[in-house]
Design a protein around this motif. Structure first.
Motif, PDB file in Angstrom:
ATOM      1  N   LEU A  89      63.648 -26.498 -40.658  1.00  0.00           N
ATOM      2  CA  LEU A  89      63.064 -27.817 -40.413  1.00  0.00           C
ATOM      3  C   LEU A  89      62.875 -28.015 -38.916  1.00  0.00           C
ATOM      4  O   LEU A  89      63.666 -27.507 -38.113  1.00  0.00           O
ATOM      5  N   ILE A  90      61.844 -28.755 -38.541  1.00  0.00           N
ATOM      6  CA  ILE A  90      61.603 -29.092 -37.136  1.00  0.00           C
ATOM      7  C   ILE A  90      61.720 -30.608 -36.988  1.00  0.00           C
ATOM      8  O   ILE A  90      61.026 -31.364 -37.681  1.00  0.00           O
ATOM      9  N   ALA A  91      62.620 -31.050 -36.123  1.00  0.00           N
ATOM     10  CA  ALA A  91      62.785 -32.470 -35.825  1.00  0.00           C
ATOM     11  C   ALA A  91      61.963 -32.781 -34.582  1.00  0.00           C
ATOM     12  O   ALA A  91      62.258 -32.278 -33.495  1.00  0.00           O
ATOM     13  N   SER A  92      60.936 -33.601 -34.739  1.00  0.00           N
ATOM     14  CA  SER A  92      59.945 -33.806 -33.677  1.00  0.00           C
ATOM     15  C   SER A  92      59.924 -35.248 -33.192  1.00  0.00           C
ATOM     16  O   SER A  92      60.069 -36.187 -33.986  1.00  0.00           O
ATOM     17  N   GLU A  93      59.690 -35.408 -31.902  1.00  0.00           N
ATOM     18  CA  GLU A  93      59.524 -36.749 -31.336  1.00  0.00           C
ATOM     19  C   GLU A  93      58.315 -37.433 -31.962  1.00  0.00           C
ATOM     20  O   GLU A  93      58.351 -38.612 -32.310  1.00  0.00           O
ATOM     21  N   ASP A  94      57.212 -36.699 -32.080  1.00  0.00           N
ATOM     22  CA  ASP A  94      55.981 -37.202 -32.697  1.00  0.00           C
ATOM     23  C   ASP A  94      55.402 -36.061 -33.539  1.00  0.00           C
ATOM     24  O   ASP A  94      54.904 -35.072 -32.992  1.00  0.00           O
ATOM     25  N   THR A  95      55.482 -36.193 -34.844  1.00  0.00           N
ATOM     26  CA  THR A  95      55.061 -35.099 -35.727  1.00  0.00           C
ATOM     27  C   THR A  95      53.579 -34.766 -35.567  1.00  0.00           C
ATOM     28  O   THR A  95      53.181 -33.597 -35.689  1.00  0.00           O
ATOM     29  N   ARG A  96      52.760 -35.762 -35.258  1.00  0.00           N
ATOM     30  CA  ARG A  96      51.324 -35.502 -35.086  1.00  0.00           C
ATOM     31  C   ARG A  96      51.071 -34.659 -33.846  1.00  0.00           C
ATOM     32  O   ARG A  96      50.248 -33.745 -33.854  1.00  0.00           O
ATOM     33  N   ASN A  97      51.777 -34.973 -32.785  1.00  0.00           N
ATOM     34  CA  ASN A  97      51.615 -34.214 -31.548  1.00  0.00           C
ATOM     35  C   ASN A  97      52.132 -32.784 -31.721  1.00  0.00           C
ATOM     36  O   ASN A  97      51.484 -31.814 -31.312  1.00  0.00           O
ATOM     37  N   THR A  98      53.311 -32.641 -32.335  1.00  0.00           N
ATOM     38  CA  THR A  98      53.897 -31.317 -32.525  1.00  0.00           C
ATOM     39  C   THR A  98      53.066 -30.464 -33.489  1.00  0.00           C
ATOM     40  O   THR A  98      53.008 -29.244 -33.343  1.00  0.00           O
ATOM     41  N   GLN A  99      52.393 -31.113 -34.424  1.00  0.00           N
ATOM     42  CA  GLN A  99      51.590 -30.361 -35.389  1.00  0.00           C
ATOM     43  C   GLN A  99      50.490 -29.554 -34.694  1.00  0.00           C
ATOM     44  O   GLN A  99      50.147 -28.451 -35.133  1.00  0.00           O
ATOM     45  N   LYS A 100      49.953 -30.086 -33.601  1.00  0.00           N
ATOM     46  CA  LYS A 100      48.928 -29.362 -32.839  1.00  0.00           C
ATOM     47  C   LYS A 100      49.513 -28.049 -32.296  1.00  0.00           C
ATOM     48  O   LYS A 100      48.859 -27.005 -32.319  1.00  0.00           O
ATOM     49  N   LEU A 101      50.757 -28.121 -31.793  1.00  0.00           N
ATOM     50  CA  LEU A 101      51.436 -26.931 -31.288  1.00  0.00           C
ATOM     51  C   LEU A 101      51.702 -25.944 -32.426  1.00  0.00           C
ATOM     52  O   LEU A 101      51.465 -24.737 -32.285  1.00  0.00           O
ATOM     53  N   LEU A 102      52.173 -26.461 -33.555  1.00  0.00           N
ATOM     54  CA  LEU A 102      52.476 -25.598 -34.702  1.00  0.00           C
ATOM     55  C   LEU A 102      51.214 -24.921 -35.232  1.00  0.00           C
ATOM     56  O   LEU A 102      51.238 -23.736 -35.587  1.00  0.00           O
ATOM     57  N   ASN A 103      50.121 -25.645 -35.256  1.00  0.00           N
ATOM     58  CA  ASN A 103      48.859 -25.057 -35.721  1.00  0.00           C
ATOM     59  C   ASN A 103      48.413 -23.923 -34.796  1.00  0.00           C
ATOM     60  O   ASN A 103      47.931 -22.888 -35.256  1.00  0.00           O
ATOM     61  N   HIS A 104      48.598 -24.141 -33.484  1.00  0.00           N
ATOM     62  CA  HIS A 104      48.174 -23.137 -32.503  1.00  0.00           C
ATOM     63  C   HIS A 104      48.923 -21.822 -32.703  1.00  0.00           C
ATOM     64  O   HIS A 104      48.340 -20.738 -32.556  1.00  0.00           O
ATOM     65  N   PHE A 105      50.213 -21.917 -33.040  1.00  0.00           N
ATOM     66  CA  PHE A 105      51.026 -20.712 -33.205  1.00  0.00           C
ATOM     67  C   PHE A 105      51.243 -20.350 -34.683  1.00  0.00           C
ATOM     68  O   PHE A 105      52.099 -19.525 -34.998  1.00  0.00           O
ATOM     69  N   GLU A 106      50.473 -20.986 -35.566  1.00  0.00           N
ATOM     70  CA  GLU A 106      50.512 -20.690 -37.003  1.00  0.00           C
ATOM     71  C   GLU A 106      51.917 -20.821 -37.579  1.00  0.00           C
ATOM     72  O   GLU A 106      52.412 -19.958 -38.309  1.00  0.00           O
ATOM     73  N   VAL A 107      52.582 -21.911 -37.229  1.00  0.00           N
ATOM     74  CA  VAL A 107      53.915 -22.213 -37.748  1.00  0.00           C
ATOM     75  C   VAL A 107      53.766 -23.145 -38.952  1.00  0.00           C
ATOM     76  O   VAL A 107      53.114 -24.196 -38.851  1.00  0.00           O
ATOM     77  N   LYS A 108      54.364 -22.777 -40.072  1.00  0.00           N
ATOM     78  CA  LYS A 108      54.204 -23.537 -41.320  1.00  0.00           C
ATOM     79  C   LYS A 108      55.437 -24.353 -41.701  1.00  0.00           C
ATOM     80  O   LYS A 108      55.514 -24.917 -42.785  1.00  0.00           O
ATOM     81  N   VAL A 109      56.432 -24.410 -40.833  1.00  0.00           N
ATOM     82  CA  VAL A 109      57.696 -25.095 -41.133  1.00  0.00           C
ATOM     83  C   VAL A 109      57.483 -26.607 -41.187  1.00  0.00           C
ATOM     84  O   VAL A 109      56.776 -27.168 -40.338  1.00  0.00           O
ATOM     85  N   PRO A 110      58.093 -27.314 -42.148  1.00  0.00           N
ATOM     86  CA  PRO A 110      57.935 -28.770 -42.244  1.00  0.00           C
ATOM     87  C   PRO A 110      58.625 -29.509 -41.099  1.00  0.00           C
ATOM     88  O   PRO A 110      59.544 -28.979 -40.457  1.00  0.00           O
TER      89      PRO A 110
END
Length: 284
Positions: free
Chosen positions: A40-61
């Protein structure tokens, strides 16, 4: 006393993962791998972090964790970790807990004997400091000053005798007024403003406080700023207080201070706990 052997326990682990402060290429291999392998990833802002996860192809919730929801979120995350699963905690940019959410979860995990592992990575204050031209050590990282003018001046007054380079974070819309307060309280010191760190329009403005105030009267800034201020070069005279702690409290009481405030004042003078001065004063 607690001892943590970070990689010798078969329990859930909290990983503190720095994220880029601008340039996505500053993400470390280890940071990406950690984000890919946690549960699991605990994020300050899930929308902002999702951009980073998409860039590195990370699929973790993700689950949000910020200053407005940490009280209800932390028990949920602790249960998740106690069940042997791992969490990566990230802020929008830079190091978690450094002028960003994260500290409360770290403390909660330590209290529950859950391993906390910090990864090295991007942080704006250190990045700006080593290129500023000001003395890199010692340094005093302060983060954001309060917005209210009177409160900000008090904060600066408390820092006036620091010989270390001072590091602040500031909004581009407030940096000019903050510089005016710095000039008024600390004097016309050498100052460096760094903005848009690691990005295409990265810029360093170096000069005295007065020079930068003049520059900002004709130019506007964009992007979050690091504001670095040289430490004092004036020798600080150590104030000598006569008498025992009890006698010092008595002297302040005679001047009109309530005993409670006098005890607090004397404790602050000597860097002591109020309880210790209280016991001395009341001969306990």
């Amino acid at each position: 006393m607690k001892i943590q052997k970070s990689f010798a326990q078969e329990v859930g682990t909290l990983y503190l993962v720095p994220t880029p402060i601008g340039n996505l290429e500053d993400m470390t291999f280890r940071g990406v791998k950690t984000l890919q392998t946690v549960d699991l990833i605990a994020s300050e802002d899930t929308r902002n972090t999702q951009k980073l996860l998409n860039h590195f192809e990370v699929k973790v919730p993700q689950k949000s964790l910020h200053e407005h929801n940490y009280n209800e979120r932390i028990p949920e995350l602790l249960d998740f970790l106690k069940n042997g699963r791992s969490i990566a905690q990230v802020s929008d940019a830079g190091m978690p807990s450094i002028s960003d959410p994260g500290h409360e979860l770290v403390v909660a995990c330590i209290e529950e004997d859950i391993p906390v592992v910090a990864l090295p990575g991007a942080t704006a204050g250190m990045t700006a400091l080593i290129a500023s031209g000001l003395m890199p050590q010692p340094f005093h990282f302060y983060g954001f000053l309060q917005r209210k003018k009177s409160t900000q001046k008090k904060e600066l007054a408390d820092l006036k005798n620091q010989t270390a380079t001072l590091i602040f974070y500031e909004s581009p819309h407030r940096v000019k007024e903050t510089l005016k307060n710095i000039s008024e309280v600390l004097g016309d010191r050498n100052v460096v403003i760094c903005r848009e760190l690691t990005k295409l329009y990265e810029e360093y403005l170096r000069g005295t406080a007065a020079e930068l105030i003049e520059y900002l009267s004709e130019h506007s800034l964009k992007g979050e700023c690091c504001l670095l201020v040289s430490g004092t070069t004036e020798p600080v005279e150590e104030e000598i207080f006569e008498g025992t702690l009890k006698e010092q409290v008595d002297a302040l009481v005679e001047e009109g201070q309530p005993a409670k405030e006098a005890i607090k004042t004397v404790a602050k003078r000597h860097g002591l706990k109020k309880q210790d001065v209280y016991k001395e004063y009341h001969e306990l």
